[in-house]
Design a protein around this motif. Structure first.
Motif, PDB file in Angstrom:
ATOM      1  N   LEU A   1       0.829  -1.205   0.000  1.00  0.00           N
ATOM      2  CA  LEU A   1       0.000   0.000   0.000  1.00  0.00           C
ATOM      3  C   LEU A   1       0.867   1.260   0.000  1.00  0.00           C
ATOM      4  O   LEU A   1       0.651   2.174  -0.811  1.00  0.00           O
ATOM      5  CB  LEU A   1      -0.910   0.000   1.232  1.00  0.00           C
ATOM      6  CG  LEU A   1      -1.742   1.267   1.462  1.00  0.00           C
ATOM      7  CD1 LEU A   1      -2.691   1.504   0.290  1.00  0.00           C
ATOM      8  CD2 LEU A   1      -2.518   1.177   2.776  1.00  0.00           C
ATOM      9  N   ILE A   2       1.856   1.291   0.883  1.00  0.00           N
ATOM     10  CA  ILE A   2       2.727   2.472   0.966  1.00  0.00           C
ATOM     11  C   ILE A   2       3.519   2.640  -0.327  1.00  0.00           C
ATOM     12  O   ILE A   2       3.646   3.748  -0.860  1.00  0.00           O
ATOM     13  CB  ILE A   2       3.667   2.355   2.179  1.00  0.00           C
ATOM     14  CG1 ILE A   2       2.859   2.420   3.476  1.00  0.00           C
ATOM     15  CG2 ILE A   2       4.714   3.461   2.153  1.00  0.00           C
ATOM     16  CD1 ILE A   2       3.672   2.163   4.728  1.00  0.00           C
ATOM     17  N   THR A   3       4.049   1.527  -0.831  1.00  0.00           N
ATOM     18  CA  THR A   3       4.827   1.582  -2.071  1.00  0.00           C
ATOM     19  C   THR A   3       3.964   2.061  -3.241  1.00  0.00           C
ATOM     20  O   THR A   3       4.410   2.877  -4.064  1.00  0.00           O
ATOM     21  CB  THR A   3       5.418   0.206  -2.402  1.00  0.00           C
ATOM     22  OG1 THR A   3       6.242  -0.233  -1.317  1.00  0.00           O
ATOM     23  CG2 THR A   3       6.244   0.250  -3.677  1.00  0.00           C
ATOM     24  N   ALA A   4       2.733   1.564  -3.329  1.00  0.00           N
ATOM     25  CA  ALA A   4       1.845   1.970  -4.414  1.00  0.00           C
ATOM     26  C   ALA A   4       1.592   3.475  -4.376  1.00  0.00           C
ATOM     27  O   ALA A   4       1.596   4.144  -5.428  1.00  0.00           O
ATOM     28  CB  ALA A   4       0.525   1.211  -4.325  1.00  0.00           C
ATOM     29  N   LEU A   5       1.371   4.013  -3.197  1.00  0.00           N
ATOM     30  CA  LEU A   5       1.138   5.457  -3.060  1.00  0.00           C
ATOM     31  C   LEU A   5       2.375   6.254  -3.487  1.00  0.00           C
ATOM     32  O   LEU A   5       2.274   7.233  -4.239  1.00  0.00           O
ATOM     33  CB  LEU A   5       0.762   5.796  -1.619  1.00  0.00           C
ATOM     34  CG  LEU A   5      -0.591   5.279  -1.130  1.00  0.00           C
ATOM     35  CD1 LEU A   5      -0.759   5.537   0.365  1.00  0.00           C
ATOM     36  CD2 LEU A   5      -1.728   5.941  -1.908  1.00  0.00           C
TER      37      LEU A   5
END
Length: 418
Positions: free
Chosen positions: A156-160
């Protein structure tokens, strides 16, 4: 190109792994210098013969797995490009939506799943050795639960972050690295602020320290150091590990003083106070903020060098990989590879700075409490519980140790004079 990659990658990786195996298991000297034999820094004085054997084997196997994991990650990134998986992930995401804000997260999810599957054997090997040598007592289901939390949280953090990065790359092709760095600063501060109260509780239960007498003593040390803490937290790590730890993290009103329950169970109160004085020393000397500043400064360098190098890489191999350009999300593995290699090169310097900070915190703690016996005893018990190697080879220290070796720390404490 695919066949040549498999041959060369397999051959070089096999040679590297073999050499590392011989280095760690046969060539490297893990012994104790003659000058320190019989002192408190000599593990033979506080470990049984069986513990010495287990410590030597466990530390070498775990270090071997860690060293093997480094080039393995690079091989995965290159393989994803060479075998066309990156282009395939891009094409699939483009079929789902024409919007970058949707395409990038889909691509990141595909890449994250693939890399998680391919690196699972490395993670499992770390766990297997920890269980086999009695360090970890976590069930496989509990371990998998933590793995899934880490996977989805990091995805999730990487996608953002990656979505924002590629939007910047497309809008500012020559200055995206600078704007990305400017946006990363508030993100790092925000993550440091929410870490203790949002992320850490996803993995463990935190509650107020049950031993109120000990809490009073710890808070007195904190008050002496002007740390704005009203309570000390205990975390139930005993259901996962026999190793011990304590830390101070967070900033502002989210700052927390935390003790693992294994530390409370394995150390005397005097020894716990020394460990906490060490962690308080980090706060007093602003190491938390220096770490943040270091992360901000190093990210600027990494982003700029990444910007310069990724163009060189894509000019040479981009067409063969099916990557249209730097603004193509399919270029992500190449960018991650470049950043990973740059991070590897900078690791020894970063760890040297960290070791210096840890030494300063040790000095602060012994000067604060002046209890040499408790200080030495705490490190000896930490070594026993974690089957730690008190004197690793130089290569291991330079690439993996953010703390001075336990031998160096105990030697410093034994030689301490007020």
């Amino acid at each position: 190109m695919k066949k040549r990659f498999v041959i060369w990658a397999g051959l070089l990786f096999a040679i590297y792994a073999t050499l590392m195996g011989f280095y760690l298991l046969s060539w490297a000297d893990f012994g104790v210098p003659d000058a320190l034999k019989g002192t408190g820094a000599d593990p033979a004085t506080f470990m049984s013969e069986r513990e010495l054997e287990l410590s030597a084997a466990y530390s070498r196997y775990q270090v071997f797995v860690s060293f093997v994991a480094m080039p393995y990650e690079w091989i995965i990134y290159i393989g994803v490009l060479v075998f066309g998986a990156s282009a395939l992930f891009r094409n699939t995401s483009e079929k789902v939506s024409r919007f970058t804000s949707i395409q990038v997260p889909i691509y990141v999810l595909f890449l994250s799943i693939l890399t998680w599957v391919l690196t699972f054997p490395i993670d499992f090997a770390h766990r297997w050795f920890s269980v086999e040598y009695g360090i970890s007592n976590q069930t496989f289901s509990g371990w998998m639960r933590d793995q899934m939390i880490s996977f989805w949280l990091s995805t999730l953090i990487t996608a953002l972050l990656i979505t924002a990065l590629y939007l910047l790359i497309r809008k500012f092709p020559k200055r995206w690295w600078l704007f990305a760095w400017m946006g990363l600063i508030p993100f790092l501060i925000f993550m440091m602020y929410i870490q203790p109260v949002v992320i850490d509780p996803l993995y463990n239960d935190f509650y107020e320290l049950q031993d109120k007498e000990l809490e009073t003593k710890i808070l007195a040390l904190a008050d002496e150091a002007d740390i704005p803490a009203e309570r000390v937290y205990e975390v139930n790590m005993s259901e996962k590990t026999n190793a011990m730890n304590a830390y101070v993290n967070g900033i502002g009103d989210n700052l927390r003083i935390v003790l693992w329950d294994t530390t409370l169970n394995g150390l005397e109160d005097r020894e716990v106070l020394f460990i906490m004085a060490h962690e308080i020393g980090h706060y007093v000397m602003n190491h938390l903020y220096w770490n943040l500043f270091g992360a901000i400064a190093s990210s600027l360098v990494l982003l700029y060098l990444g910007y310069r190098l990724i163009h060189v890489v894509l000019r040479k191999w981009g067409d063969a990989w099916g990557v249209r350009g730097i603004d193509d999300i399919a270029s992500l593995p190449a960018l991650l590879l470049v950043v990973s290699l740059l991070s590897f090169v900078s690791t020894p310097a970063e760890l040297a700075i960290s070791r210096n900070a840890e030494k300063a915190a040790d000095t602060y703690a012994i000067e604060m409490l002046e209890d040499k016996e408790a200080a030495v005893g705490s490190f000896q018990k930490l070594a026993v519980n974690g089957l730690s190697d008190v004197n690793p080879p130089a290569l291991v220290k330079f690439f993996q140790y953010g703390h001075p070796t336990l031998m160096e720390r105990i030697k410093m404490l034994e030689n301490y004079e007020k």
